[in-house]
Each structure stands twice: as C-alpha cells, then as structure tokens.
Enzyme design. Structure first.
Site, PDB file in Angstrom:
ATOM      1  N   ALA A 167       0.797  -1.228   0.000  1.00  0.00           N
ATOM      2  CA  ALA A 167       0.000   0.000   0.000  1.00  0.00           C
ATOM      3  C   ALA A 167       0.828   1.274   0.000  1.00  0.00           C
ATOM      4  CB  ALA A 167      -0.938   0.006   1.205  1.00  0.00           C
ATOM      5  N   ALA A 168       2.108   1.192   0.376  1.00  0.00           N
ATOM      6  CA  ALA A 168       2.944   2.395   0.432  1.00  0.00           C
ATOM      7  C   ALA A 168       3.837   2.550  -0.794  1.00  0.00           C
ATOM      8  CB  ALA A 168       3.803   2.381   1.695  1.00  0.00           C
ATOM      9  N   GLY A 169       3.755   1.618  -1.734  1.00  0.00           N
ATOM     10  CA  GLY A 169       4.536   1.733  -2.962  1.00  0.00           C
ATOM     11  C   GLY A 169       3.877   2.667  -3.961  1.00  0.00           C
ATOM     12  N   LYS A 219      11.453   0.461 -12.127  1.00  0.00           N
ATOM     13  CA  LYS A 219      10.850  -0.863 -12.339  1.00  0.00           C
ATOM     14  C   LYS A 219      11.945  -1.914 -12.254  1.00  0.00           C
ATOM     15  CE  LYS A 219       7.901  -3.519 -15.489  1.00  0.00           C
ATOM     16  NZ  LYS A 219       7.001  -3.975 -14.397  1.00  0.00           N
ATOM     17  N   PRO A 262      -0.920  -8.655 -15.537  1.00  0.00           N
ATOM     18  CA  PRO A 262       0.300  -7.880 -15.740  1.00  0.00           C
ATOM     19  C   PRO A 262       0.025  -6.394 -15.962  1.00  0.00           C
ATOM     20  CG  PRO A 262       0.345  -9.891 -17.051  1.00  0.00           C
ATOM     21  CD  PRO A 262      -1.051  -9.754 -16.507  1.00  0.00           C
ATOM     22  N   ASN A 263      -1.190  -6.084 -16.443  1.00  0.00           N
ATOM     23  CA  ASN A 263      -1.522  -4.689 -16.728  1.00  0.00           C
ATOM     24  C   ASN A 263      -3.019  -4.488 -16.524  1.00  0.00           C
ATOM     25  OD1 ASN A 263      -1.856  -2.082 -17.968  1.00  0.00           O
ATOM     26  ND2 ASN A 263       0.045  -2.428 -19.075  1.00  0.00           N
ATOM     27  N   HIS A 277       9.606   1.658 -19.557  1.00  0.00           N
ATOM     28  CA  HIS A 277       9.075   1.921 -18.227  1.00  0.00           C
ATOM     29  C   HIS A 277      10.006   2.854 -17.456  1.00  0.00           C
ATOM     30  CE1 HIS A 277       6.420  -1.487 -19.070  1.00  0.00           C
ATOM     31  NE2 HIS A 277       5.682  -1.067 -18.055  1.00  0.00           N
TER      32      HIS A 277
END
Length: 267
Positions: free
Chosen positions: A12-14, A160, A127-128, A156
């Site tokens: 949740a913090a990313g 990543k 994946p997306n 990207h």
C-alpha cells in the site's frame, strides 16, 4: 443500496499501491478496510495519499489484518515472491486475490490456481490493468496472424525492477498462441552481445528503463513493403484504476486463477 466490497491492499505504500489506494478510497462501492506494507507502518492510509484520514493504518502483518478487518478481496502490488505468499495466505482464509505484481512464473501461477480451485476461491493476476493496454495486446494478437515477423519494445520508469515487463511477456504469449506456430526473429549477427534484445516466444523483446517514463509499449510488425506499429502509452497511473475495479468486482464470481484482464472483457 449498492453493496460494498471490503478490500485490503498489500504494498500500500509503494508507487502503484498508493495510487490505486487513493482511487479505491474515493470509489463509492469499495471499502478499504486494511493496508499492509513494511514502509509507513502506523500511518493512516488516507493521510498518506493526501486525503482525509480513513481510519485505516498501515500494518506489517497481513494475517492479522485479514483476521481483524475481514476483507473479501486482497489487492496486491508488491513483488513476485511476496505476492505469491500473500495470495496463498489470503486464499487459505477465503479472501480473493487481485494481483497486479509482475514477474510471477507460469509454474507458480499454476500452483496458485490449484490452491484456488481446492478452496473454491477466485483470483485475478493481471500484468496490466490499463484497458487501453489490454486492447493493444488484443490488436497485436490479431495482427500476428497476418505478418511474418514482429518485435516488442517496452518502456518503463527507471525504478521498475523486472525486465521484460509482464505486459510484454503476456503480449508475446498471446501472439504465439494465436498463430499456433513458432515465431522466429530476423537473423542478425550481434556485434555487441544483447543488441537484438531478449528472445521470448520467438519474438525479440527490447526493454527500456528511463526517468520520466511511466509505462509504454509498441509492437512493430514487418511484412513485404510495409510496417504496422501498435502502440499504447500510459501517461499516469490513474489509467489502471478502471481495470482494477473491474477485477475487484468480478473476482468473487470466479473459481481458480484468471490470468490477464482480457479474460474478464468481452471481445
């Protein structure tokens, strides 16, 4: 009265976790009841995202959050190994995982699928979550029938950690399955090792990592006297929210793992 779906967010913090949590907190029929991360522990998830306090603080213990908050769906934006561990824990407790983490092998997905079927729980691994990216993959899958060769370039942001992207790998898998024959890259002598990129499913895949980028992919097809380029650009992570909401709302109707958001759409 609209039924509310209870959701816990892991990672949740990313970057993705924060962006998606912000959107979920502002969605009428979603209740974010838990947030898990090793970072920002003790911080209110609303305050972290520039919103009014949500009354949900970030904790480290997913098992404890599931026991106390009783979520129906777990949304995961962590890393592959953590996502699988989180998913197994969630499924064992009857919680449906929606996983946006990339880099999970097909072998591990099969193991998760078997667990989900045994527990009669649905899961979505995508994946997306961008609907535009899903359409790009669908168009590339169809175009593969008509062109002898193609290559994928994915771009990207420089934070990543995996390459090629999950979207690029999924695109190659869809294209190879659609033509039902081995795809072969154009032969060329590499004067510098790696100059032709990686080869996956018979396609050359090139990964670019640069600051300023978000998520971009183009599939270039070559045929006699012509090129066809199919490209999608994600300029903001907000693009992923509609697809994520679709997965959250459908996952409880599933049994087993659905791999790829395209399998929740009607073409």
């Amino acid at each position: 009265m609209i039924a509310t779906i209870r959701v816990v967010v892991t990672g949740a913090a990313g970057r993705m976790g924060r962006e998606m949590t912000r959107g979920l907190l502002q969605t009428e029929d979603i209740a974010v009841v838990g947030a898990v991360d090793r970072r920002e522990v003790g911080v209110d998830i609303g305050s972290l995202n520039g919103l009014p306090p949500a009354g949900v603080i970030i904790q480290e213990d997913l098992a404890g959050v599931i026991a106390s908050a009783r979520p129906e769906v777990m949304v995961d934006f962590t890393v592959a190994a953590a996502a699988l561990a989180n998913a197994r824990l969630a499924v064992e407790q009857g919680v449906s995982p929606v996983i946006g983490t990339t880099g999970i092998s097909l072998e591990r997905l099969d193991e998760l699928h078997q667990l989900c079927e045994a527990r009669q729980v649905g899961a979505v691994v995508a994946p997306n979550f961008s609907l535009g990216a899903i359409l790009m993959m669908h168009f590339a899958e169809e175009a593969a029938r008509y062109f002898p060769r193609a290559e994928i370039i994915e771009i990207h942001h420089d934070q990543k950690i995996d390459a090629p992207s999950g979207t690029a790998l999924k695109t190659a898998e869809l294209m190879a399955a659609r033509v039902n024959r081995p795809l072969t890259p154009s032969p060329a002598e590499e004067k510098v090792a790696g100059a032709r990129g990686a080869t996956y499913q018979g396609l050359a895949v090139h990964s670019v990592r640069l600051p300023g980028a978000v998520a971009h992919q183009e599939v270039i097809f070559g045929g006699q006297g012509q090129l066809l380029t199919i490209r999608h650009d994600t300029t903001s992570r907000e693009a992923f929210l509609p697809g994520l909401l679709l997965a959250i709302k459908k996952v409880r109707q599933l049994k087993g793992v659905v791999y790829g958001l395209e399998n929740l759409l009607e073409f």
